[in-house]
Design a protein around this motif. Structure first.
Motif, short mmCIF file in Angstrom:
data_model
loop_
_atom_site.label_atom_id
_atom_site.label_comp_id
_atom_site.label_asym_id
_atom_site.label_seq_id
_atom_site.Cartn_x
_atom_site.Cartn_y
_atom_site.Cartn_z
N VAL A 178 -5.43 -9.28 -45.17
CA VAL A 178 -6.24 -8.21 -45.74
C VAL A 178 -5.30 -7.04 -46.03
N ASN A 179 -5.84 -5.98 -46.61
CA ASN A 179 -5.11 -4.72 -46.75
C ASN A 179 -5.84 -3.65 -45.96
N ILE A 205 -1.95 -12.69 -51.48
CA ILE A 205 -2.06 -12.35 -52.90
C ILE A 205 -2.40 -10.88 -53.02
N SER A 206 -1.85 -10.22 -54.03
CA SER A 206 -2.20 -8.83 -54.29
C SER A 206 -2.35 -8.60 -55.78
N GLY A 212 1.19 -0.77 -52.16
CA GLY A 212 0.90 0.47 -51.45
C GLY A 212 0.04 1.46 -52.20
N THR A 213 -0.50 1.08 -53.37
CA THR A 213 -1.29 2.02 -54.17
C THR A 213 -2.66 1.44 -54.48
N CYS A 259 -2.28 1.81 -48.67
CA CYS A 259 -2.71 0.58 -48.00
C CYS A 259 -1.50 -0.17 -47.47
N ARG A 260 -1.75 -1.01 -46.48
CA ARG A 260 -0.69 -1.81 -45.90
C ARG A 260 -1.26 -3.18 -45.55
N PRO A 261 -0.52 -4.27 -45.86
CA PRO A 261 -1.04 -5.60 -45.55
C PRO A 261 -1.11 -5.85 -44.04
#
Length: 539
Positions: free
Chosen positions: A303-304, A229-230, A235-236, A316-318
């Motif tokens: 996580v990110n 989930i995001s 990426g921001t 950020c990257r998962p």
């Protein structure tokens, strides 16, 4: 240097360590937002244990077979009072179709049983109006005579502002379209200019005509097993307060699910997260059936990771993290088979890494930066994500991660402590090569004995102290550390200055063993971590 701090602040909901509880099947009407077109349209969500289903409204033919596209051609007989009994919105000047926005109960359009709020008008008396302006369609409808034939098609993804409020039941309702629409709602009755004042026979469906109904139909099912989930734009650091996206393991996305209030969004976020968590636990149990007791999965999940020093627009990257046996794993995608565990991007020994919480979410949407309490002076806190933690590994290499919920952060913290505790007990001791007073020696951290320094060849013990005798420590952040021990007989403090090639790993190992030792007596993991920090200065 010792570091102590106040009690940990509470979670905004009052229970920082509570586990998410899986929910029963749940439904709600929401919006699906398109970042590309900057509009949203009505959907219905259906949550079950294993899937999140996106439903879209459509008009379907019932009672008899009906082939071809869902085009409907309807003839309306205009009434002297009430006209056609419908209103429209939209037009080519707004880059949207002309859509029926209101149907007046008991009037001509309603009595056909074949027209619905959300129908896009395609033709008026055979004239194509798909690219017509709003006023052009209004003019055609008002000047078409007593009988008007229109062809329509239900627009499943019509922007929400073109139609009635979310969940409108359709043709038999008399809801107002509201003044919030940015587009004009024209022709409440769309009367014509006909001189015929005699009452017209009411429009009604012919018996042989097909019957139509507006229904919610399944459009997309997102599997929740290993899903993530995001609430952030990809990426921001752009946070969506009342929206989130669910992404399945196979790449299928729910799209951006938008809710009327932040509370509704939070409730659905909790519900979907709980079901993902439950499925993850089932996957862990299945994986552990094939693993020995010394190599069990303690916890895993998405996580990110914050990117450092990257020229990319992404911040950020998962990542998928796992605590398994003696190791901490970092993956780009979840391990779904036994062979996937050797494909981790990073693997660290649990006894030689340090878990640190960065922030806590407080009432009033304020972030408390706990860096002074946790000794995180070297970390950058420019990110706006509230639930952050770091894992510091050998030679000071660190990863900064964030999760979506405070309950997830609490689970990661407790799981990490549990995994380290279990690994310390399994390992029993760790030995490192060091230099002391110009000699190359061995330094051992032992769960039962404490600290021992001995000659590598003869195994002759030079000195030994229990964990309880360690009263403090300091280091230069590079290779040297001073350990302060209290002599049990003289009560005097003895300083042992040692040099290690990888000082960070040694300090983390000492921290882990002290915490595990305290926890073996008192299962209060938080207390044991605090006590370990009291004597260790970890850079």
């Amino acid at each position: 240097m010792s570091i102590e701090g106040p009690p940990l602040p509470a979670d905004p909901r009052g229970r920082p360590g509570c586990l998410l509880v899986p929910v029963r099947p749940k439904t709600a009407v929401a919006l699906l937002y398109s970042e590309e077109y900057h509009n949203a349209y009505d959907i219905r969500l259906k949550l079950t244990k294993e899937t999140l289903t996106i439903q879209k409204q459509d008009v379907i033919c019932v009672g008899r077979s009906h082939q071809g596209r869902n085009h409907r051609t309807v003839t309306l007989r205009r009434r002297p009072a009430g006209g056609l009994g419908l209103s429209i919105k939209g037009g080519a000047e707004h880059n949207v179709p002309v859509v029926i926005s209101k149907i007046i109960k008991g009037q001509a359009a309603d009595q056909t049983g074949m027209l619905f709020v959300g129908d896009a008008v395609l033709q008026v008396n055979g004239i194509n109006v798909e690219n017509a302006t709003h006023e052009e369609v209004v003019h055609l409808l008002r000047n078409a005579g007593d009988e008007v034939t229109i062809t329509v098609e239900y627009l499943r993804e019509a922007p929400a502002f073109l139609k009635l409020p979310v969940g409108s039941p359709g043709p038999s309702s008399d809801h107002s379209s509201g003044a919030s629409s940015p587009l004009f709602d024209s022709g409440l009755h769309l009367n014509g200019n006909s001189s015929n004042t005699a009452p017209s026979s009411p429009s009604s469906p012919i018996a042989k005509d097909p019957r139509y109904e507006k229904r919610w139909l399944d459009a997309l099912s997102v599997p929740l097993s290993m899903a993530r989930i995001s609430r952030y734009k990809a990426g921001t650091e752009k946070f969506r307060w009342n929206a989130f996206e669910v992404l399945a393991l196979d790449g299928v996305s729910s799209g951006i699910l938008q809710f009327s209030t932040a509370q509704d969004g939070a409730d659905w976020l909790q519900a979907v997260s709980a079901n993902i968590r439950e499925l993850t636990l089932q996957n862990m149990k299945m994986a552990n059936k094939c693993c020995p007791a010394s190599d069990q999965v303690v916890h895993m999940g998405w996580v990110n990771e914050k990117l450092h020093g990257s020229d990319s627009s992404q911040t950020c990257r998962p990542k998928f993290l796992a605590l398994k046996g003696p190791s901490f794993y970092v993956f780009s995608s979840p391990p779904v088979s036994t062979f996937d565990w050797v494909r981790a991007e990073r693997t660290y020994n649990l006894c030689e890494v340090l878990f640190k919480v960065h922030k806590f979410w407080l009432t009033g949407d304020c972030c408390l930066q706990a860096n002074l309490y946790l000794g995180l002076q070297d970390f950058d806190f420019e990110d706006q994500r509230p639930y952050c933690f770091s894992v510091v590994a050998s030679h000071g290499k660190s990863h900064v991660f964030s999760v979506e919920l405070g309950s997830e952060l609490a689970v990661w913290e407790k799981s990490f402590q549990r995994a380290v505790f279990m690994e310390v007990q399994r390992t029993g001791s760790k030995t490192y090569t060091c230099s002391w007073q110009g000699e190359t020696l061995c330094f051992m951290v032992d769960f039962a004995l404490g600290f021992t320094c001995f000659e590598s060849k003869t195994k002759n013990v030079l000195w030994r102290f229990k964990f309880s005798q360690l009263k403090g420590s300091s280091d230069d952040g590079k290779t040297r550390v001073k350990l302060l021990f209290q002599n049990l007989d003289t009560k005097q403090i003895e300083t042992k200055e040692l040099e290690f090639q990888d000082l960070t790993s040694v300090l983390h190992c000492i921290h882990a063993f002290i915490a595990a030792k305290v926890a073996s007596v008192d299962p209060g993991f938080m207390d044991s971590q605090s006590l370990a920090r009291k004597y260790m200065h970890s850079n």
